[in-house]
Motif scaffolding. Structure first.
Motif, mmCIF file in Angstrom:
data_model
loop_
_atom_site.group_PDB
_atom_site.id
_atom_site.type_symbol
_atom_site.label_atom_id
_atom_site.label_comp_id
_atom_site.label_asym_id
_atom_site.label_seq_id
_atom_site.Cartn_x
_atom_site.Cartn_y
_atom_site.Cartn_z
ATOM 1 N N PRO A 63 -2.095 -72.942 -32.305
ATOM 2 C CA PRO A 63 -1.563 -72.788 -30.941
ATOM 3 C C PRO A 63 -2.598 -73.123 -29.859
ATOM 4 O O PRO A 63 -2.243 -73.631 -28.797
ATOM 5 N N GLU A 64 -3.870 -72.867 -30.131
ATOM 6 C CA GLU A 64 -4.916 -73.234 -29.170
ATOM 7 C C GLU A 64 -4.997 -74.755 -29.020
ATOM 8 O O GLU A 64 -5.146 -75.271 -27.904
ATOM 9 N N ASP A 65 -4.872 -75.482 -30.139
ATOM 10 C CA ASP A 65 -4.852 -76.943 -30.077
ATOM 11 C C ASP A 65 -3.649 -77.424 -29.263
ATOM 12 O O ASP A 65 -3.763 -78.376 -28.480
ATOM 13 N N ILE A 66 -2.512 -76.772 -29.440
ATOM 14 C CA ILE A 66 -1.298 -77.148 -28.710
ATOM 15 C C ILE A 66 -1.521 -76.952 -27.209
ATOM 16 O O ILE A 66 -1.149 -77.799 -26.400
ATOM 17 N N SER A 67 -2.140 -75.839 -26.846
ATOM 18 C CA SER A 67 -2.443 -75.573 -25.438
ATOM 19 C C SER A 67 -3.372 -76.646 -24.872
ATOM 20 O O SER A 67 -3.165 -77.140 -23.755
ATOM 21 N N ASN A 68 -4.385 -77.020 -25.638
ATOM 22 C CA ASN A 68 -5.303 -78.079 -25.193
ATOM 23 C C ASN A 68 -4.590 -79.418 -25.080
ATOM 24 O O ASN A 68 -4.817 -80.172 -24.129
ATOM 25 N N LEU A 69 -3.722 -79.720 -26.035
ATOM 26 C CA LEU A 69 -2.943 -80.962 -25.966
ATOM 27 C C LEU A 69 -2.035 -80.960 -24.746
ATOM 28 O O LEU A 69 -1.824 -82.000 -24.113
ATOM 29 N N GLN A 70 -1.495 -79.797 -24.416
ATOM 30 C CA GLN A 70 -0.620 -79.699 -23.251
ATOM 31 C C GLN A 70 -1.405 -80.002 -21.968
ATOM 32 O O GLN A 70 -0.893 -80.687 -21.077
ATOM 33 N N MET A 71 -2.636 -79.527 -21.882
ATOM 34 C CA MET A 71 -3.465 -79.826 -20.711
ATOM 35 C C MET A 71 -3.783 -81.317 -20.650
ATOM 36 O O MET A 71 -3.711 -81.928 -19.584
ATOM 37 N N ILE A 72 -4.114 -81.909 -21.797
ATOM 38 C CA ILE A 72 -4.421 -83.339 -21.843
ATOM 39 C C ILE A 72 -3.186 -84.144 -21.455
ATOM 40 O O ILE A 72 -3.264 -85.084 -20.656
ATOM 41 N N TYR A 73 -2.029 -83.768 -22.004
ATOM 42 C CA TYR A 73 -0.779 -84.465 -21.679
ATOM 43 C C TYR A 73 -0.524 -84.389 -20.173
ATOM 44 O O TYR A 73 -0.165 -85.389 -19.548
ATOM 45 N N HIS A 74 -0.706 -83.215 -19.595
ATOM 46 C CA HIS A 74 -0.477 -83.044 -18.161
ATOM 47 C C HIS A 74 -1.379 -83.968 -17.349
ATOM 48 O O HIS A 74 -0.917 -84.642 -16.422
ATOM 49 N N LEU A 75 -2.656 -84.002 -17.705
ATOM 50 C CA LEU A 75 -3.598 -84.820 -16.942
ATOM 51 C C LEU A 75 -3.343 -86.312 -17.115
ATOM 52 O O LEU A 75 -3.325 -87.066 -16.135
ATOM 53 N N VAL A 76 -3.123 -86.743 -18.359
ATOM 54 C CA VAL A 76 -3.020 -88.178 -18.643
ATOM 55 C C VAL A 76 -1.626 -88.725 -18.328
ATOM 56 O O VAL A 76 -1.491 -89.742 -17.645
#
Length: 116
Positions: free
Chosen positions: A51-64
């Motif tokens: 779930p921590e990886d998912i949260s980080n991916l969500q931040m990356i998705y938002h930015l990119v």
């Protein structure tokens, strides 16, 4: 962006890619480009995201994808701005509220047409 994943300890790369509506190759690429994404791998090399990886991916998705950052810009923003996760969470909440308000608006519009 609201992602629909069940509550689990680990998610396969296919589940993650489907939740974000991207190809698995993009998830693997982001894994190489961003050191904060560290999925567990079994002996076969299959990736399992926490779930921590998912949260980080969500931040990356938002930015990119949503804000249009370059990968370098997103990498810098993740290391210098500690409020990005709060921003992504707030955006998710606001999108949920917006969806609920739109449902309410539609139901009120249906009642108005029925009373005519």
């Amino acid at each position: 962006m609201k992602i629909n994943l069940p509550d689990k300890l680990y998610y396969s790369i296919g589940e993650v890619a489907k939740a974000f509506d991207v190809n698995t190759s993009l998830i693997r690429y982001w894994e190489q480009e961003f050191p904060i994404i560290k999925p567990k791998k079994n002996k076969k090399g299959n990736r399992y995201f926490t779930p921590e990886d998912i949260s980080n991916l969500q931040m990356i998705y938002h930015l990119v994808k949503e804000k249009g950052y370059t990968l370098d810009g997103a990498r810098v923003a993740l290391t210098t701005n500690s409020k990005i996760s709060e921003t992504v969470t707030l955006i998710d909440r606001l999108e949920f509220v917006k969806a609920e308000l739109l449902k309410l608006k539609d139901s009120l519009a249906e009642k108005d047409t029925e009373s005519l």
